[in-house]
Design an enzyme around this catalytic site. Structure first.
Site, PDB file in Angstrom:
ATOM      1  N   HIS A 157       0.848  -1.194   0.000  1.00  0.00           N
ATOM      2  CA  HIS A 157       0.000   0.000   0.000  1.00  0.00           C
ATOM      3  C   HIS A 157       0.882   1.242   0.000  1.00  0.00           C
ATOM      4  O   HIS A 157       2.095   1.142   0.237  1.00  0.00           O
ATOM      5  CB  HIS A 157      -0.871   0.016   1.270  1.00  0.00           C
ATOM      6  CG  HIS A 157      -0.038   0.063   2.506  1.00  0.00           C
ATOM      7  ND1 HIS A 157       0.305  -1.062   3.217  1.00  0.00           N
ATOM      8  CD2 HIS A 157       0.593   1.087   3.133  1.00  0.00           C
ATOM      9  CE1 HIS A 157       1.085  -0.731   4.218  1.00  0.00           C
ATOM     10  NE2 HIS A 157       1.282   0.576   4.194  1.00  0.00           N
TER      11      HIS A 157
ATOM     12  N   HIS B 211       5.950   6.335  -0.808  1.00  0.00           N
ATOM     13  CA  HIS B 211       6.648   5.107  -1.183  1.00  0.00           C
ATOM     14  C   HIS B 211       5.739   3.913  -0.912  1.00  0.00           C
ATOM     15  O   HIS B 211       4.773   4.032  -0.148  1.00  0.00           O
ATOM     16  CB  HIS B 211       7.931   4.962  -0.364  1.00  0.00           C
ATOM     17  CG  HIS B 211       7.645   4.753   1.098  1.00  0.00           C
ATOM     18  ND1 HIS B 211       7.441   5.796   1.971  1.00  0.00           N
ATOM     19  CD2 HIS B 211       7.445   3.632   1.824  1.00  0.00           C
ATOM     20  CE1 HIS B 211       7.166   5.325   3.172  1.00  0.00           C
ATOM     21  NE2 HIS B 211       7.152   3.999   3.109  1.00  0.00           N
TER      22      HIS B 211
HETATM   23  O1  3AM Z   1       4.717   0.395   5.019  1.00  0.00           O
HETATM   24  P1  3AM Z   1       4.881   1.886   5.088  1.00  0.00           P
HETATM   25  O2  3AM Z   1       6.305   2.310   5.168  1.00  0.00           O
HETATM   26  O3  3AM Z   1       4.140   2.591   4.030  1.00  0.00           O
HETATM   27  O4  3AM Z   1       6.133   2.097   8.229  1.00  0.00           O
HETATM   28  C1  3AM Z   1       4.798   1.846   8.641  1.00  0.00           C
HETATM   29  C2  3AM Z   1       3.880   1.581   7.493  1.00  0.00           C
HETATM   30  O5  3AM Z   1       4.191   2.382   6.401  1.00  0.00           O
HETATM   31  C3  3AM Z   1       4.245   3.089   9.224  1.00  0.00           C
HETATM   32  O6  3AM Z   1       2.842   2.954   9.095  1.00  0.00           O
HETATM   33  C4  3AM Z   1       2.546   2.107   8.021  1.00  0.00           C
HETATM   34  C5  3AM Z   1       1.620   1.000   8.469  1.00  0.00           C
HETATM   35  O7  3AM Z   1       2.167   0.323   9.545  1.00  0.00           O
HETATM   36  N1  3AM Z   1       4.643   3.248  10.622  1.00  0.00           N
HETATM   37  C6  3AM Z   1       4.668   2.300  11.571  1.00  0.00           C
HETATM   38  N2  3AM Z   1       5.098   2.829  12.731  1.00  0.00           N
HETATM   39  C7  3AM Z   1       5.373   4.130  12.492  1.00  0.00           C
HETATM   40  C8  3AM Z   1       5.848   5.207  13.277  1.00  0.00           C
HETATM   41  N3  3AM Z   1       6.140   5.068  14.578  1.00  0.00           N
HETATM   42  C9  3AM Z   1       5.089   4.397  11.133  1.00  0.00           C
HETATM   43  N4  3AM Z   1       5.255   5.603  10.579  1.00  0.00           N
HETATM   44  C10 3AM Z   1       5.714   6.586  11.385  1.00  0.00           C
HETATM   45  N5  3AM Z   1       5.996   6.405  12.686  1.00  0.00           N
END
Ligand code: 3AM
Length: 181
Positions: free
Chosen positions: A37, A120
Site C-alpha cells: 500500500h 513510497h
Molecule cells: O509500510 P509503510 O512504510 O508505508 O512504516 C509503517 C507503514 O508504512 C508506518 O505505518 C505504516 C503502516 O504500519 N509506521 C509504523 N510505525 C510508524 C511510526 N512510529 C510508522 N510511521 C511513522 N511512525
C-alpha cells in the site's frame, strides 16, 4: 487503543508488478502482496473516540480522483538499510491529498508526523544486512531504479487498522473514502 494508518490501496496489476520486483531483489523478508500500500499518514495508537473524530474528518475530504505512477526503487536507512521501497512519480494531487489527511488527523487531536512525507510503497523490511548482502541489495536496487510498476487511477483511500504479530503485520480495512470531489 487502536493502531491505525491511512493509505491508498493498490490495484491488483500494480501489486503483481511489485511482487515481480520483490523477487528480483535479495530481500530477507518481503511484504505480503495483500499488504502492499501507499501510506498517507501513520496515526499511531489512538483511543476509539479520537479515531472516530479522524474518520469524520477523513470522510469530509473532497478531492477529484487522480492518476499516480509507481516507479523506481530505493532503500531507507542510509548506511544501514532497513527497508526497500518502490517510489512514486512526483504528484501534486498526492501531496494535496496527504495534506488534507494530515489536517483531518490534526483536527481530531492526533499529533502531526514530524517526518516529511516521502511517498513510497514498502516492499521489504529487515535488519540491516551484513556488508556483502548489503552490497548485493544495493546493486539490485540500483539495477531496478528505472523500473516502473505502472500507473493507476486513485479513486479512494482507506483507514486501516494494523495488528502486529510474530509473522508481521495484518491490516484490516476500517473505512474507505471515495475521491469524487
Ligand atoms: O509500510 P509503510 O512504510 O508505508 O512504516 C509503517 C507503514 O508504512 C508506518 O505505518 C505504516 C503502516 O504500519 N509506521 C509504523 N510505525 C510508524 C511510526 N512510529 C510508522 N510511521 C511513522 N511512525
Amino acid at each position: 487503543m487502536i493502531r491505525a494508518f491511512v493509505a491508498i490501496p493498490l490495484p491488483e496489476a500494480i501489486r503483481s508488478a511489485l511482487v515481480l520486483q520483490q523477487f528480483l531483489l535479495p530481500l530477507p523478508r518481503k511484504i505480503e502482496p495483500e499488504n502492499l500500500h501507499l501510506t498517507l499518514l501513520f496515526l499511531g495508537e489512538v483511543p476509539g473516540p479520537v479515531l472516530e473524530a479522524a474518520h469524520e474528518g477523513l470522510a469530509g475530504i473532497v478531492m477529484p480522483p487522480f492518476r499516480l505512477e509507481i516507479a523506481g526503487l530505493g532503500l531507507f536507512g542510509g548506511d544501514r538499510p532497513r527497508a526497500a521501497w518502490a517510489g512514486v512519480t512526483a504528484s501534486a494531487p498526492l501531496e494535496r491529498l496527504q495534506a488534507k489527511v494530515e489536517r483531518a488527523a490534526r483536527v481530531a487531536g492526533i499529533a502531526p508526523e514530524r517526518r516529511r512525507f516521502r511517498p513510497h510503497v514498502t516492499l521489504g523490511r529487515f535488519s540491516p544486512p551484513p556488508p556483502e548482502e548489503r552490497m548485493r541489495l544495493e546493486r539490485a536496487v540500483a539495477g531496478g531504479a528505472a523500473s516502473q510498476a505502472g500507473a493507476f487511477d486513485v479513486t479512494r483511500f482507506v483507514l486501516y487498522r494494523s495488528f502486529l504479530g510474530p509473522k508481521g503485520a495484518r491490516y484490516e480495512e476500517l473505512a474507505e473514502y471515495p475521491l469524487n470531489g
